[in-house]
Design an enzyme around this catalytic site. Sequence first.
Site, PDB file in Angstrom:
ATOM      1  N   CYS A 105       0.846  -1.182   0.000  1.00 30.94           N
ATOM      2  CA  CYS A 105       0.000   0.000   0.000  1.00 30.94           C
ATOM      3  C   CYS A 105       0.884   1.235   0.000  1.00 30.94           C
ATOM      4  CB  CYS A 105      -0.888  -0.022   1.247  1.00 30.94           C
ATOM      5  SG  CYS A 105      -2.003   1.374   1.358  1.00 30.94           S
ATOM      6  N   HIS A 147      -8.828  -4.056  -2.322  1.00 31.68           N
ATOM      7  CA  HIS A 147      -7.875  -3.274  -1.525  1.00 31.68           C
ATOM      8  C   HIS A 147      -8.276  -1.795  -1.492  1.00 31.68           C
ATOM      9  CE1 HIS A 147      -3.746  -2.233  -0.023  1.00 31.68           C
ATOM     10  NE2 HIS A 147      -4.129  -1.067  -0.510  1.00 31.68           N
ATOM     11  N   GLU A 148      -8.586  -1.233  -2.664  1.00 30.62           N
ATOM     12  CA  GLU A 148      -8.953   0.190  -2.728  1.00 30.62           C
ATOM     13  C   GLU A 148     -10.299   0.434  -2.058  1.00 30.62           C
ATOM     14  OE1 GLU A 148      -6.689   2.205  -3.436  1.00 30.62           O
ATOM     15  OE2 GLU A 148      -5.359   0.659  -4.230  1.00 30.62           O
ATOM     16  N   HIS A 151     -10.068   0.952   1.507  1.00 31.03           N
ATOM     17  CA  HIS A 151      -9.649   2.313   1.879  1.00 31.03           C
ATOM     18  C   HIS A 151     -10.851   3.236   2.091  1.00 31.03           C
ATOM     19  CE1 HIS A 151      -5.302   2.406   1.839  1.00 31.03           C
ATOM     20  NE2 HIS A 151      -5.232   1.850   0.652  1.00 31.03           N
TER      21      HIS A 151
HETATM   22 NI    NI Z   1      -3.571   0.927  -0.209  1.00 31.76          NI
END
Ligand code: NI
Length: 197
Positions: A105, A147-148, A151
């Site tokens: 990341c 993953h995004e 966030h």
């Molecule tokens: Ni990330």
Amino acid sequence: MILPIVAYGDPVLKRKARAIDSSYDGLDVLIASMWETMYHAHGVGLAAPQIGKSIRLFVIDGSPFADDEDASPSDHIVLKSFKKVFINAEIIAEQGDDFSFAEGCLSIPDIREEVTRPSVIRLRYQDEHFELHEEEFSGLAARIIQHEYDHIEGVLFTDKLSPLKKRLIKGRLEKISRGQVEAEYRMKFHLSKLKRK
Ligand code: NI
């Protein structure tokens, strides 16, 4: 404009981001800056909280992963042209076999750890023109989105590690939050308040 990337430890990374609509001020410029920031840092994805904005927006260009050793032949084909803006994304289903992949990341430099996630997702999202899409993604494309997406939900991949792994990297994470890390790109550190090149 290249923006500083918010480092691990900043509360903005732990906050659930809010939805936006087409009246959001300066969106085109923001998206352009996010692309520039992501490419400059050699990332495959960047979420708005990582540049300090708690809104449901992320950008992905998966093409560098097309030739990854973990990429399957279908990943290769999909990722070559996988460049998209995702606004107000919602994962409506996660299915398929769990698979493990070493994630990193831009907010957590120098740490890569295996994370296990389901291999297929169904996603509803708006593009940069606020057109609504519902699409299925699998393999590495799904993985980058997951993953995004985390966030904008205020979740980091390090939250998903085993208690043992978390203990092992705790010291390194604390160092990152204090700015004791070298990155090839500019970062913003919550605790030290210092900015580095
Ligand atoms: Ni990330």
